[in-house]
Write a protein that holds these residues in place. Structure first.
Motif, short mmCIF file in Angstrom:
data_model
loop_
_atom_site.label_atom_id
_atom_site.label_comp_id
_atom_site.label_asym_id
_atom_site.label_seq_id
_atom_site.Cartn_x
_atom_site.Cartn_y
_atom_site.Cartn_z
N UNK A 1 39.46 72.10 -14.40
CA UNK A 1 39.63 71.01 -15.36
C UNK A 1 40.36 69.83 -14.76
N UNK A 2 41.37 70.10 -13.94
CA UNK A 2 42.09 69.02 -13.26
C UNK A 2 41.16 68.27 -12.32
N UNK A 3 40.31 69.02 -11.59
CA UNK A 3 39.35 68.38 -10.70
C UNK A 3 38.36 67.53 -11.48
N UNK A 4 37.89 68.05 -12.62
CA UNK A 4 36.95 67.28 -13.44
C UNK A 4 37.60 66.03 -14.00
N UNK A 5 38.87 66.16 -14.43
CA UNK A 5 39.60 64.99 -14.94
C UNK A 5 39.75 63.95 -13.85
N UNK A 6 40.03 64.40 -12.64
CA UNK A 6 40.23 63.49 -11.52
C UNK A 6 38.93 62.78 -11.14
N UNK A 7 37.83 63.53 -11.06
CA UNK A 7 36.56 62.96 -10.64
C UNK A 7 35.93 62.08 -11.71
N UNK A 8 36.24 62.33 -12.98
CA UNK A 8 35.63 61.56 -14.07
C UNK A 8 36.35 60.24 -14.33
N UNK A 9 37.51 60.06 -13.71
CA UNK A 9 38.29 58.85 -13.95
C UNK A 9 37.78 57.68 -13.12
#
Length: 321
Positions: free
Chosen positions: A142-150
């Motif tokens: 989830x942290x990776x997805x949050x980072x990549x989606x920003x």
């Protein structure tokens, strides 16, 4: 009327739980306040103001509240604790907030309790279940997805870099919490807090030069007010309160309250900084919380299912009778 042992135990838990909740509320509000300061000052100057103000406030009471530090391994452990928090933690987080939003940084902090649980398993031999490891993996996803989606925006110039730095800050915070749990058996919470603030004040001393060179920016009154809040209430108050809670609660239970930080950070980011999340970031946040929930509730669910199945399906030796 004589009180029962259960009532006495419940009352004894009220103070440490209230202390941890107070610390979490202060920490959650700190993301928006820090975002405001690093927009006006160099991060080193901000960190020196935080630790310097906290040290200044605590110094008159240090002789009464803080005790002596013994020689030997305790000094090494205290030095390592102070290096993790506030030195490296503040360094990573202050630079993280120059690249990402306060809301996203707060959401990344949801991974902290799982890091503490894994660290406790490695260093304290506390068992981490399959549910715990799975929850950690999902939370990191989830942290990776949050980072990549920003995407870059006015309040998040480089969210990928900022969220990665915030994750490094959380790793430092996990190391700090594990060391505090070990040291709290020998030292009072205010001794630990005094060591932290004094070490941070020295570590960030170059920030004093930058502060004298560059000044307080275009809004000196606002900067001083926010710095005073961060120094006296968050840096000193929150760490003091959390150290009180950690000295009386299990490490896992105390760190679980950190799950409230993302929601508090998002609330203050919205109220103070007018920050919002995209749909993809909301979905990524949901993945983070799902991982945390799995780690904390999964083992209990497994035990409940096992008990239910055990009741529903008779044992072979019982059925044959």
């Amino acid at each position: 009327m004589q009180r029962t042992k259960t009532e006495n135990r419940s009352d004894a838990n009220i103070i440490p739980v209230a202390a941890v909740l107070g610390a979490v509320l202060l920490w959650g509000s700190a993301f928006a306040a820090m975002k405001h300061l690093v927009g006006n000052l160099n991060p080193w100057a901000v960190m020196w103001m935080r630790t310097g103000i906290a040290t200044l406030v605590l110094t008159p009471f240090a002789a009464r509240l803080a005790g002596p530090v013994r020689k030997g391994k305790d000094r090494v452990a205290l030095a390592l604790m102070a290096l993790f928090m506030p030195c490296l933690y503040f360094l990573f987080e202050s630079y993280a907030l120059t690249f990402t939003s306060a809301t996203q940084a707060g959401l990344v902090s949801a991974s902290l309790p799982l890091m503490v649980a894994v660290g406790a398993g490695i260093f304290f031999k506390e068992k981490t279940s399959v549910w715990g490891w799975s929850g950690l993996a999902i939370s990191m996803l989830g942290v990776a997805a949050l980072t990549m989606s920003g995407a870059p925006s006015a309040d998040a110039a480089n969210p990928a870099l900022g969220n990665t730095l915030e994750l490094c800050a959380m790793a430092c915070a996990a190391g700090y919490m594990l060391l505090v749990k070990r040291l709290s058996a020998s030292y009072g919470p205010w001794t630990i807090t005094a060591v932290q603030n004094a070490a941070g004040c020295l570590f960030f001393l170059p920030g004093l030069y930058l502060l004298l060179r560059d000044g307080l920016g275009p809004e000196p009154g606002s900067v001083l007010a926010v710095a005073a809040y961060l120094g006296a209430f968050v840096t000193l108050g929150a760490f003091g309160l959390y150290n009180v809670g950690m000295s009386r609660l299990p490490a896992g239970k105390a760190s679980a309250f950190i799950n409230l930080v993302p929601a508090i950070a998002a609330f203050f980011g919205w109220i103070i900084l007018d920050e919002t999340l995209t749909f993809l970031q909301i979905m990524a946040s949901g993945i983070i919380f799902a991982g945390v929930a799995m780690a904390q509730r999964g083992e209990r669910i497994r035990q409940d299912l096992k008990r239910i199945c055990g009741l529903a399906v008779p044992r072979a030796d019982t059925a044959s009778r």
